[in-house]
Design an enzyme around this catalytic site. Structure first.
Site, PDB file in Angstrom:
ATOM      1  N   HIS A   2      13.374   1.993  -4.719  1.00  0.00           N
ATOM      2  CA  HIS A   2      11.909   1.620  -4.589  1.00  0.00           C
ATOM      3  C   HIS A   2      11.192   3.104  -4.951  1.00  0.00           C
ATOM      4  O   HIS A   2      11.690   4.312  -5.304  1.00  0.00           O
ATOM      5  CB  HIS A   2      11.413   1.498  -3.191  1.00  0.00           C
ATOM      6  CG  HIS A   2      11.659  -0.141  -3.118  1.00  0.00           C
ATOM      7  ND1 HIS A   2      12.913  -0.340  -2.551  1.00  0.00           N
ATOM      8  CD2 HIS A   2      10.907  -1.182  -2.805  1.00  0.00           C
ATOM      9  CE1 HIS A   2      12.816  -1.693  -2.345  1.00  0.00           C
ATOM     10  NE2 HIS A   2      11.781  -2.178  -2.497  1.00  0.00           N
ATOM     11  N   SER A  14       4.307  -0.416   1.584  1.00  0.00           N
ATOM     12  CA  SER A  14       5.403  -1.070   2.301  1.00  0.00           C
ATOM     13  C   SER A  14       5.913  -2.142   1.068  1.00  0.00           C
ATOM     14  O   SER A  14       5.249  -2.463   0.110  1.00  0.00           O
ATOM     15  CB  SER A  14       4.711  -1.960   3.330  1.00  0.00           C
ATOM     16  OG  SER A  14       4.790  -3.419   2.795  1.00  0.00           O
ATOM     17  N   LYS A  15       7.314  -2.200   1.190  1.00  0.00           N
ATOM     18  CA  LYS A  15       7.935  -3.152   0.390  1.00  0.00           C
ATOM     19  C   LYS A  15       7.579  -4.642   0.290  1.00  0.00           C
ATOM     20  O   LYS A  15       7.385  -5.386  -0.707  1.00  0.00           O
ATOM     21  CB  LYS A  15       9.492  -3.131   0.586  1.00  0.00           C
ATOM     22  CG  LYS A  15      10.242  -1.698   0.543  1.00  0.00           C
ATOM     23  CD  LYS A  15      11.374  -1.816   0.773  1.00  0.00           C
ATOM     24  CE  LYS A  15      12.005  -0.139   0.913  1.00  0.00           C
ATOM     25  NZ  LYS A  15      13.222  -0.022   1.557  1.00  0.00           N
ATOM     26  N   ARG A  16       7.234  -5.050   1.513  1.00  0.00           N
ATOM     27  CA  ARG A  16       6.355  -6.526   1.620  1.00  0.00           C
ATOM     28  C   ARG A  16       5.238  -6.651   0.818  1.00  0.00           C
ATOM     29  O   ARG A  16       4.893  -7.499   0.144  1.00  0.00           O
ATOM     30  CB  ARG A  16       6.395  -6.725   2.893  1.00  0.00           C
ATOM     31  CG  ARG A  16       7.111  -7.818   3.451  1.00  0.00           C
ATOM     32  CD  ARG A  16       7.368  -8.183   4.775  1.00  0.00           C
ATOM     33  NE  ARG A  16       7.905  -7.172   5.500  1.00  0.00           N
ATOM     34  CZ  ARG A  16       7.406  -6.623   6.786  1.00  0.00           C
ATOM     35  NH1 ARG A  16       6.153  -6.959   7.258  1.00  0.00           N
ATOM     36  NH2 ARG A  16       8.206  -5.757   7.377  1.00  0.00           N
ATOM     37  N   ASP A  22       3.671  -4.497  -1.376  1.00  0.00           N
ATOM     38  CA  ASP A  22       3.624  -3.882  -2.775  1.00  0.00           C
ATOM     39  C   ASP A  22       4.709  -4.277  -3.484  1.00  0.00           C
ATOM     40  O   ASP A  22       5.741  -3.803  -2.827  1.00  0.00           O
ATOM     41  CB  ASP A  22       3.121  -2.469  -2.841  1.00  0.00           C
ATOM     42  CG  ASP A  22       1.946  -2.108  -1.674  1.00  0.00           C
ATOM     43  OD1 ASP A  22       0.883  -2.150  -2.425  1.00  0.00           O
ATOM     44  OD2 ASP A  22       2.239  -1.976  -0.698  1.00  0.00           O
TER      45      ASP A  22
END
Ligand code: GLU
Length: 467
Positions: free
Chosen positions: A16, A248-250, A252
């Site tokens: 990421h 947040s990976k969720r 963006d």
């Protein structure tokens, strides 16, 4: 001593933005100072490891152009570069600490641990911390399960170090208890492996995210117990999302894979990531990787959090995309597109010369290419009534044109307008719908330049059948 830095990914997911930044800053620091950039895979957390994740992360780094001087794919003198292959080293080092009374075998069960935690309002001090080695050995021989814990005698000590980003930093020794070094299944824990490896791999600078600050305290204690010199630590500030919360990976799409599929270029991602917490002394914002290497300095790394800003990423991607020659664009598009037009070098060069400047991402390029491959009439209603007459008139004039060119296309359009007494949108929109299916979105002269006369007439015929 020469500079040696490392990027130490855990294969628990994909790479990421935060990881890219840590890798990039370490890489820039090493390259700027003639040092070595090392990659070490921290894969000791068996429960969280994901099959294949390390290879994907290494491939993502290579795609970005961040190559290690030493690492799993090009081992140097400090291997192995997978922690899972260094288990004996950790076991040996833990036993050394046990023999010196700086670590101990702990036989607390989970239930006992829970009970201790609920009764005591402070960090764990294990009742086994002063058990003699003979007694502990007897329990082990009797088959009792145990972990190895660090004996934290530093409740009254403040650990101080000069952080490369934040300056003097103090961490109180009582923030942690007797922490685990080796689990009961013999798996060593991250903090122990990390300190042992950074020392054995002669790492001089440890630059990582500030979420590791509490780990740094444990690692300082481990260095201290062995009597090792500490590396220079630097903790990079958080990256915040648009909602001002930790990215947040969720919420963006921020993995390298997401960036590839959304059509971003490696140069633009690196350029953008460089600016997430660092700035050039004269305010310059557009860089190649070589320019970043020559201008990167730690004193311009920012203490305050960075904000992820997709508009800025798009702006930089637009800039870098426009530095590409058409064959480079065609090559880069292969990652996300299977358009046969990419193989038509002459056509694609013309396409790029005419409209390349308008794109921000490769995805936009690909969407536009689709207009030249498919012919789906979306704004059908424009091919009724007057619109239909405009298209038919244009068809008649153009088919009599013996020397087709962009100019001939444009003059046929002009003649159509004069003959029908229409201009502007009433003239352009129906012709555009007949040719690319929608009433706006591409200049007609571009369409005229990029299609042959046969294609134009074929599309008009097909459109009149649909409309
Ligand atoms: N393996 C750790 C992580 O992925 C790296 C910690 C470090 O750089 O020390 O977060």
């Amino acid at each position: 001593m020469s500079m040696r830095v490392r990027f130490a990914p855990s294969p628990t997911g994909s790479l990421h933005l935060g990881g890219v930044r840590t890798a990039l800053y370490n890489f820039l620091l090493a390259k700027k100072n003639g040092g070595a950039f090392v990659i070490r895979v921290e894969d000791t957390d068996l429960e969280r490891n994901q099959q294949g994740a390390e290879n994907n992360q290494l491939a993502d780094l290579a795609w970005l152009g961040i190559e290690a001087d030493e690492g799993p794919n090009n081992p140097g003198d400090y291997g192995p570069y997978y922690q899972s292959k260094r288990q004996d080293i950790y076991q040996q080092h833990a036993e050394t600490l046990v023999k010196e009374g700086k670590a101990f075998y702990c036989f607390l069960t989970d239930a006992e641990l829970d009970a201790l935690h609920s009764h005591e309002n402070r960090q764990l001090k294990s009742p086994y911390r002063d058990t003699s080695l003979e007694e502990a050995q007897a329990k082990i021989d009797a088959g009792e399960s145990c972990v190895i814990r660090f004996k934290n005698n530093w409740d009254d000590r403040v650990f101080q170090f000069d952080d490369l980003v934040h300056g003097t930093t103090e961490l109180a020794g009582d923030m942690v208890g007797d922490f685990v070094l080796i689990r009961s299944n013999k798996q060593p824990v991250y903090n122990f492996c990390c300190a042992v490896d950074d020392h054995l791999m002669a790492i001089s600078h440890v630059l990582r995210g500030e979420e590791h600050l509490s780990n740094t305290l444990r690692q300082l204690m481990i260095y201290d117990a062995f009597g090792w010199d500490i590396p220079q630590f630097g903790h990079l500030s958080m990256i915040l999302g648009a909602n001002r919360k930790k990215l947040s990976k969720r919420d963006d799409a921020v993995s390298v894979k997401d960036f590839v599929s959304s059509g971003y270029l490696p140069q633009a991602i690196l350029n953008y990531v460089a600016l997430l917490g660092w700035s050039h002394s004269d305010g310059e914002e557009k860089f190649t990787l070589d320019e970043m290497i020559s201008s990167f300095t730690l004193d311009r790394v920012n203490k305050s959090p960075a904000m992820f800003d997709r508009d800025k990423l798009n702006w930089l991607n637009h800039y870098h995309l426009n530095q590409y020659r058409s064959e480079e664009v065609a090559q880069a598009l292969q990652d996300i597109s299977s358009s046969p037009l990419l193989n038509d070098t002459v056509w694609f060069e013309q396409f790029w010369t005419l409209i390349g400047h308008q794109f921000h991402t490769l995805l936009e390029v690909n969407d536009t290419l689709a207009f030249f491959e498919q012919h789906e009439i979306r704004d059908k209603e424009l091919l009724l009534g007057e619109g239909r007459d405009v298209v038919t008139t244009f068809q008649g004039i153009l088919s009599n044109e013996s020397n087709y060119s962009e100019e001939a296309f444009l003059s046929a359009m002009k003649a159509t307008g004069e003959q029908m007494g229409v201009k502007g949108k009433r003239l352009f929109a129906p012709i555009r719908v007949a040719l690319i299916g929608i009433q706006s979105g591409m200049e007609l002269k571009v369409i005229g330049a990029l299609m042959t006369k046969d294609q134009v007439l074929e599309r008009i015929n097909a459109a009149l059948l649909v409309g």
